[in-house]
Design a protein around this motif. Structure first.
Motif, PDB file in Angstrom:
ATOM      1  N   UNK A  62       1.281   6.606  -8.579  1.00  0.00           N
ATOM      2  CA  UNK A  62       1.107   5.336  -7.844  1.00  0.00           C
ATOM      3  C   UNK A  62       0.047   4.469  -8.541  1.00  0.00           C
ATOM      4  N   UNK A  63      -1.086   5.085  -8.870  1.00  0.00           N
ATOM      5  CA  UNK A  63      -2.198   4.317  -9.461  1.00  0.00           C
ATOM      6  C   UNK A  63      -1.784   3.709 -10.804  1.00  0.00           C
ATOM      7  N   UNK A  64      -1.104   4.500 -11.624  1.00  0.00           N
ATOM      8  CA  UNK A  64      -0.635   4.002 -12.932  1.00  0.00           C
ATOM      9  C   UNK A  64       0.335   2.843 -12.751  1.00  0.00           C
ATOM     10  N   UNK A  65       1.085   2.911 -11.638  1.00  0.00           N
ATOM     11  CA  UNK A  65       2.103   1.916 -11.334  1.00  0.00           C
ATOM     12  C   UNK A  65       1.499   0.656 -10.683  1.00  0.00           C
ATOM     13  N   UNK A  66       0.178   0.621 -10.531  1.00  0.00           N
ATOM     14  CA  UNK A  66      -0.498  -0.551  -9.972  1.00  0.00           C
ATOM     15  C   UNK A  66      -0.551  -0.570  -8.453  1.00  0.00           C
ATOM     16  N   UNK A  67      -0.190   0.557  -7.814  1.00  0.00           N
ATOM     17  CA  UNK A  67      -0.190   0.609  -6.342  1.00  0.00           C
ATOM     18  C   UNK A  67      -1.435   1.341  -5.847  1.00  0.00           C
ATOM     19  N   UNK A  68      -2.111   0.751  -4.851  1.00  0.00           N
ATOM     20  CA  UNK A  68      -3.249   1.450  -4.250  1.00  0.00           C
ATOM     21  C   UNK A  68      -2.721   2.479  -3.257  1.00  0.00           C
ATOM     22  N   UNK A  69      -3.368   3.629  -3.248  1.00  0.00           N
ATOM     23  CA  UNK A  69      -2.862   4.742  -2.433  1.00  0.00           C
ATOM     24  C   UNK A  69      -3.948   5.259  -1.493  1.00  0.00           C
ATOM     25  N   UNK A  70      -3.545   5.470  -0.223  1.00  0.00           N
ATOM     26  CA  UNK A  70      -4.499   5.940   0.793  1.00  0.00           C
ATOM     27  C   UNK A  70      -4.357   7.451   0.966  1.00  0.00           C
ATOM     28  N   UNK A  71      -5.496   8.145   0.849  1.00  0.00           N
ATOM     29  CA  UNK A  71      -5.543   9.580   1.134  1.00  0.00           C
ATOM     30  C   UNK A  71      -6.212   9.744   2.491  1.00  0.00           C
ATOM     31  N   UNK A  72      -5.466  10.277   3.452  1.00  0.00           N
ATOM     32  CA  UNK A  72      -6.050  10.495   4.789  1.00  0.00           C
ATOM     33  C   UNK A  72      -6.403  11.971   4.867  1.00  0.00           C
ATOM     34  N   UNK A  73      -7.663  12.280   4.566  1.00  0.00           N
ATOM     35  CA  UNK A  73      -8.032  13.688   4.370  1.00  0.00           C
ATOM     36  C   UNK A  73      -9.355  14.024   5.053  1.00  0.00           C
ATOM     37  N   UNK A  74      -9.656  15.318   5.159  1.00  0.00           N
ATOM     38  CA  UNK A  74     -10.875  15.745   5.845  1.00  0.00           C
ATOM     39  C   UNK A  74     -12.095  15.578   4.925  1.00  0.00           C
ATOM     40  N   UNK A  75     -13.263  15.865   5.477  1.00  0.00           N
ATOM     41  CA  UNK A  75     -14.505  15.613   4.727  1.00  0.00           C
ATOM     42  C   UNK A  75     -14.671  16.531   3.505  1.00  0.00           C
ATOM     43  N   UNK A  76     -14.235  17.795   3.597  1.00  0.00           N
ATOM     44  CA  UNK A  76     -14.370  18.690   2.422  1.00  0.00           C
ATOM     45  C   UNK A  76     -13.564  18.139   1.251  1.00  0.00           C
ATOM     46  N   UNK A  77     -12.343  17.718   1.555  1.00  0.00           N
ATOM     47  CA  UNK A  77     -11.467  17.168   0.512  1.00  0.00           C
ATOM     48  C   UNK A  77     -12.012  15.845  -0.001  1.00  0.00           C
ATOM     49  N   UNK A  78     -12.523  15.026   0.916  1.00  0.00           N
ATOM     50  CA  UNK A  78     -13.039  13.710   0.526  1.00  0.00           C
ATOM     51  C   UNK A  78     -14.206  13.862  -0.452  1.00  0.00           C
ATOM     52  N   UNK A  93       0.840  -1.200   0.000  1.00  0.00           N
ATOM     53  CA  UNK A  93       0.000   0.000   0.000  1.00  0.00           C
ATOM     54  C   UNK A  93       0.876   1.252   0.000  1.00  0.00           C
ATOM     55  N   UNK A  94       0.349   2.331  -0.549  1.00  0.00           N
ATOM     56  CA  UNK A  94       1.067   3.611  -0.562  1.00  0.00           C
ATOM     57  C   UNK A  94       0.250   4.667   0.184  1.00  0.00           C
ATOM     58  N   UNK A  95       0.964   5.671   0.693  1.00  0.00           N
ATOM     59  CA  UNK A  95       0.328   6.759   1.442  1.00  0.00           C
ATOM     60  C   UNK A  95       0.555   8.061   0.681  1.00  0.00           C
ATOM     61  N   UNK A  96      -0.489   8.836   0.528  1.00  0.00           N
ATOM     62  CA  UNK A  96      -0.331  10.120  -0.143  1.00  0.00           C
ATOM     63  C   UNK A  96       0.101  11.159   0.889  1.00  0.00           C
ATOM     64  N   UNK A  97       1.312  11.677   0.744  1.00  0.00           N
ATOM     65  CA  UNK A  97       1.812  12.703   1.668  1.00  0.00           C
ATOM     66  C   UNK A  97       1.194  14.036   1.244  1.00  0.00           C
TER      67      UNK A  97
END
Ligand code: ADP
Ligand code: 5GP
Length: 192
Positions: A91-107, A32-36
């Motif tokens: 990441x997505x193009x590279x086949x890796x799933x990426x987690x965005x840990x973000x607030x509700x407005x951004x979500x 898994x990958x994390x979006x900084x």
């Protein structure tokens, strides 16, 4: 052609345990990958630039907004937070799933732009427990704690917009529930 990764949105009120859950998932599942994110807020003790956040000035942040560099961004508690688009897409193009840990407005912005994303809302067992967790973390001043708690009630009303809702009561139980969701969504391999 390489199978694309999935875009995962993990959201919920400040102090609910998103960061803790994310760290456990990333440690257990190195695929898994994390979006900084980028932010204009000051680093907390122990936070590192490029690891926890890209810490930047408001001027620099707004420059990136102008250049369309963010998949989403929002202003929270007097600071700007945003997801740099470039890293997520590579990441997505590279086949890796990426987690965005973000607030509700951004979500909500991401759900609109990328309806295929897998969205999860993390709920506290109660507002009282949420308050204990924010206070227990001891990273914010009293005025910031009050702001975060005031915002939490409005954020909790948005839970139904997400594909999944997970109550973070017992940490290990919540992590297992999310792992099961990830298997169902083909983000993690099924157990054979
Ligand atoms: P967020 O990233 O949502 O703001 P954190 O991950 O920083 O929240 O968690 C806030 C505090 O709550 C931390 O001190 C963390 O250790 C604690 N915490 C997280 N999940 C649980 C849980 N299930 N039970 C008890 N404490 C928890
Ligand atoms: P903190 O200051 O506690 O690190 O984060 C405050 C809030 O900002 C949390 O709810 C967190 O999920 C949110 N956040 C962190 N990064 C981003 C981002 O890139 N975009 C948005 N919209 N929210 C973010």
């Amino acid at each position: 052609m390489c199978k694309k990764g999935k875009l995962v949105v993990l959201s919920g009120p400040s102090g609910v345990g998103k960061g803790t859950i994310c760290q456990i998932l990333l440690d257990k599942h190195p695929e898994l990958r994390y979006s900084v994110s980028a932010t204009t807020r000051a680093p907390r003790d122990g936070e590192e630039d490029g690891v926890n956040y890209y810490f930047m000035s408001r001027e620099c942040f707004l420059g990136m907004v102008k250049d369309d560099g963010f998949l989403e961004w929002a202003e929270l508690f007097g600071n700007c937070y945003g997801t740099p688009a470039f890293a997520v897409d590579s990441f997505i193009e590279d086949g890796k799933s990426v987690i965005l840990e973000i607030d509700t407005q951004g979500a909500l912005q991401v759900m609109q732009k990328r309806p295929e994303c897998v969205s999860l809302f993390i709920l506290p067992p109660s507002i009282e427990v949420l308050e204990q967790r924010i206070r227990g973390r001891a990273t914010e001043k009293e005025e910031d704690i009050v702001l975060r708690l005031q915002r939490a009630s409005a954020e909790l009303e948005l839970a139904a917009h997400y594909r999944y809702q997970v109550v973070n009561d017992d940490l290990q139980r919540s992590v297992t529930e999310i792992e099961n969701i990830f298997r169902q969504e083909d983000i993690l391999p099924a157990i054979v």
